[in-house]
Design a protein around this motif. Structure first.
Motif, PDB file in Angstrom:
ATOM      1  N   ASN A 139      36.265  35.876  42.970  1.00  0.00           N
ATOM      2  CA  ASN A 139      35.505  37.011  42.875  1.00  0.00           C
ATOM      3  C   ASN A 139      34.918  37.923  44.296  1.00  0.00           C
ATOM      4  OD1 ASN A 139      33.419  35.387  43.906  1.00  0.00           O
ATOM      5  ND2 ASN A 139      32.102  35.155  42.076  1.00  0.00           N
ATOM      6  N   ASN A 140      35.878  37.438  45.303  1.00  0.00           N
ATOM      7  CA  ASN A 140      35.377  37.990  46.642  1.00  0.00           C
ATOM      8  C   ASN A 140      36.488  38.971  47.008  1.00  0.00           C
ATOM      9  OD1 ASN A 140      37.579  36.282  47.275  1.00  0.00           O
ATOM     10  ND2 ASN A 140      36.455  34.697  48.455  1.00  0.00           N
ATOM     11  N   HIS A 141      36.345  39.131  48.323  1.00  0.00           N
ATOM     12  CA  HIS A 141      37.157  40.273  49.010  1.00  0.00           C
ATOM     13  C   HIS A 141      38.806  39.639  48.889  1.00  0.00           C
ATOM     14  CE1 HIS A 141      36.234  37.259  52.189  1.00  0.00           C
ATOM     15  NE2 HIS A 141      37.255  37.784  52.818  1.00  0.00           N
ATOM     16  N   ILE A 142      38.996  38.442  48.715  1.00  0.00           N
ATOM     17  CA  ILE A 142      40.569  37.923  48.513  1.00  0.00           C
ATOM     18  C   ILE A 142      40.849  37.882  47.004  1.00  0.00           C
ATOM     19  CG2 ILE A 142      41.956  35.947  48.949  1.00  0.00           C
ATOM     20  CD1 ILE A 142      40.645  35.613  51.677  1.00  0.00           C
ATOM     21  N   GLY A 143      39.838  37.221  46.182  1.00  0.00           N
ATOM     22  CA  GLY A 143      40.139  36.848  44.907  1.00  0.00           C
ATOM     23  C   GLY A 143      40.047  38.062  43.881  1.00  0.00           C
ATOM     24  N   VAL A 144      39.503  39.197  44.246  1.00  0.00           N
ATOM     25  CA  VAL A 144      39.370  40.453  43.302  1.00  0.00           C
ATOM     26  C   VAL A 144      40.689  41.116  43.420  1.00  0.00           C
ATOM     27  CG1 VAL A 144      38.391  42.875  43.049  1.00  0.00           C
ATOM     28  CG2 VAL A 144      37.032  40.892  43.242  1.00  0.00           C
ATOM     29  N   PRO A 145      41.240  41.360  44.802  1.00  0.00           N
ATOM     30  CA  PRO A 145      42.586  41.966  44.986  1.00  0.00           C
ATOM     31  C   PRO A 145      43.619  40.772  43.938  1.00  0.00           C
ATOM     32  CG  PRO A 145      41.594  41.920  47.022  1.00  0.00           C
ATOM     33  CD  PRO A 145      40.845  41.162  46.014  1.00  0.00           C
ATOM     34  N   LYS A 146      43.518  39.569  44.163  1.00  0.00           N
ATOM     35  CA  LYS A 146      44.379  38.593  43.443  1.00  0.00           C
ATOM     36  C   LYS A 146      44.387  38.944  42.080  1.00  0.00           C
ATOM     37  CE  LYS A 146      44.993  34.839  46.625  1.00  0.00           C
ATOM     38  NZ  LYS A 146      44.853  33.400  46.700  1.00  0.00           N
ATOM     39  N   THR A 147      43.354  39.151  41.481  1.00  0.00           N
ATOM     40  CA  THR A 147      42.762  39.441  39.816  1.00  0.00           C
ATOM     41  C   THR A 147      43.598  40.739  39.523  1.00  0.00           C
ATOM     42  OG1 THR A 147      41.132  38.106  39.904  1.00  0.00           O
ATOM     43  CG2 THR A 147      41.310  39.693  38.186  1.00  0.00           C
ATOM     44  N   VAL A 148      43.641  41.727  40.550  1.00  0.00           N
ATOM     45  CA  VAL A 148      44.089  43.187  40.146  1.00  0.00           C
ATOM     46  C   VAL A 148      45.757  42.793  40.264  1.00  0.00           C
ATOM     47  CG1 VAL A 148      44.752  45.392  40.980  1.00  0.00           C
ATOM     48  CG2 VAL A 148      42.279  44.460  41.078  1.00  0.00           C
ATOM     49  N   PHE A 149      46.294  42.149  41.019  1.00  0.00           N
ATOM     50  CA  PHE A 149      47.807  41.798  41.202  1.00  0.00           C
ATOM     51  C   PHE A 149      48.223  41.154  39.878  1.00  0.00           C
ATOM     52  CE2 PHE A 149      46.868  42.260  45.977  1.00  0.00           C
ATOM     53  CZ  PHE A 149      47.317  43.632  46.059  1.00  0.00           C
ATOM     54  N   SER A 150      47.544  40.224  39.355  1.00  0.00           N
ATOM     55  CA  SER A 150      47.743  39.511  38.363  1.00  0.00           C
ATOM     56  C   SER A 150      47.889  40.083  37.007  1.00  0.00           C
ATOM     57  CB  SER A 150      46.939  38.297  38.044  1.00  0.00           C
ATOM     58  OG  SER A 150      45.766  38.639  37.631  1.00  0.00           O
TER      59      SER A 150
END
Length: 456
Positions: A139-150
């Motif tokens: 849910n952070n600045h790395i996790g949110v992009p990962k979620t979007v890409f998934s």
């Protein structure tokens, strides 16, 4: 996902040193996750530098590397997108990909309850459409992009959790995820060490609106003392949810605690919506369910669909998971801890205990100047709800002292090993045992050791 390197370079304002028509099929910051078509993002941290693994990423099949270093840095020529800051570029790339998606996004934030609420919302929406959601604590600045890409082409909804430690962080996340609606679960004391006041925490959480259209709705827990003061906003419709009163659009009545969860009735706009059941304990979880129901109403789901989705909810991680072992009941709630979540979990313990109520409590972190008063407050509250309070951790010594001062049997141990051994010797059939502490206290080690000992 499918994205050309040329498009990725445009999204990140980067210099493309690779074939522009090459296609990205996934994005990762971890070489262990590389597969053919991956874009490897070389992040530089305090103890590592992703650029050191760039050649390995290409050898594993990465189509290119998103890099702060130019060609001269590497031992041989590799395909690159060169940017000034790979952290910012990662957010920009995700924001660009998000704009390509035909999907409804729900953004979720709050001091406590955001992961549970995220999971409930996803459970509700998945009854009607294929739904993506934040996995684990990404849910952070790395996790949110990962979620979007998934997010896949088949998915039509996504529930994205947004966490923060400092002001300005949610602003960056919401401008990446671009929510069509937002949910704020609670304004508590978490991160008050950095933000100083709960009013500042509210301001930081409201940054979620910065990535939303002016007409996008904000769904709030009106039972929270600070959120409850919000009735309207200039550019956003406010949807209030409440378990304690009728001064809200979504309300709950006829709330009952059962051995397997909570049953209640949901009303929307003063009209009956549906009977509901969630396989989770505590009135606070009914409040989380109302937030999920509100999302369902906004998305046009029927009462029957909302009812079905809530009944399918399953808690993730160590969030109030209830396990029966050796004729004892254990409540695993060790993912995070704040005064608000501590008291809610102690209420659950008291309500479901048929025998002795035992609370195993640890440190609450990031409370700043409130650290001492908050732990003492929890100790006094625990004394009202428990037959035995077992504490572990430097700050938890204050919980033990306050509970003992109220006349409750209380003990404190410095180490996990001492706590574990005491519990193995002390616990008996019929006990109901709560484990509650901040995740870094590693209480799961105690739990796993106890289960192993009692099963054997």
């Amino acid at each position: 996902m499918r994205l050309t390197l040329e498009r990725a370079a445009q999204f990140t304002s980067g210099e493309l040193l690779a074939p522009k028509d090459a296609v990205i099929t996934s994005v990762t910051t971890d070489t262990r996750e590389i597969r053919e078509g991956s874009l490897f993002v070389a992040l530089k941290g305090e103890r590592f530098d992703g650029h050191d693994f760039a050649l390995d990423a290409v050898n594993r099949g990465a189509v290119a590397v998103l890099s702060q270093q130019g060609e001269e840095f590497f031992a041989r020529s590799i395909p690159l997108i060169v940017v000034k800051d790979t952290y910012k570029a990662l957010l920009s790339l995700a924001a660009g990909y998000r704009r390509m998606l035909d999907i409804s996004v729900v953004g979720v934030t709050g001091s406590v309850g955001k992961t549970t609420t995220k999971d409930m919302i996803a459970s509700v929406l998945s009854v009607a459409v294929k739904t993506a959601k934040t996995q684990g604590n990404l849910n952070n600045h790395i996790g949110v992009p990962k979620t979007v890409f998934s997010i896949s082409d088949e998915e039509r909804a996504a529930v994205i959790e947004m966490g923060m430690n400092h002001a300005g962080e949610i602003s960056a996340l919401t401008k990446t995820a671009r929510p069509d609606m937002a949910v704020i679960t609670n304004i508590g004391e978490s991160h008050i060490e950095n933000l100083k006041t709960r009013e500042n925490i509210l301001k930081a959480k409201l940054e979620i609106l910065e990535g939303m259209r002016p007409d996008a709705p904000l769904i709030i827990n009106a039972d929270n003392d600070i959120l409850g003061k919000i009735y309207e906003l200039d550019e956003h419709r406010v949807i209030r949810c409440s378990v304690s009163g009728d001064d809200a659009f979504i309300t709950a009545t006829d709330i009952k605690e059962t051995p397997s969860g909570m049953s209640f009735f949901i009303n929307a706009g003063g009209q009956p919506l549906c009977d509901a059941f969630i396989p989770a304990m505590g009135v606070h979880n009914v409040g989380n369910a109302l937030l999920a129901a509100a999302v369902g109403v906004v998305m046009g789901l029927s009462g029957e669909q909302i009812q079905k989705g809530l009944s399918r909810y399953s808690p993730s991680g160590m969030r109030q998971r209830i396990c029966d072992v050796a004729k004892m009941r254990f409540i695993e709630d060790c993912y995070n801890a704040s005064p608000t979540s501590m008291t809610a979990s102690l209420d659950v313990l008291k309500n479901i205990s048929d025998g002795r109520a035992v609370a195993v409590l640890g440190d609450m972190l990031e409370l700043g100047d409130l650290t001492e008063s908050a732990h003492l407050e929890v100790g006094r509250y625990a004394a009202k709800k428990c037959d035995l309070v077992v504490c572990c951790g430097q700050n938890a010594k204050l919980i033990e002292e306050a509970a003992k001062a109220e006349g409750c049997q209380s003990v404190w141990f410095e180490s996990l090993e001492e706590t574990q051994q005491f519990l193995i010797n002390e616990l008996k059939e019929g006990d109901c045992v709560l484990f509650k502490a901040s995740h870094s206290m590693q209480f799961e080690k105690i739990i796993n050791a106890l289960y192993s000992a009692f099963k054997n």
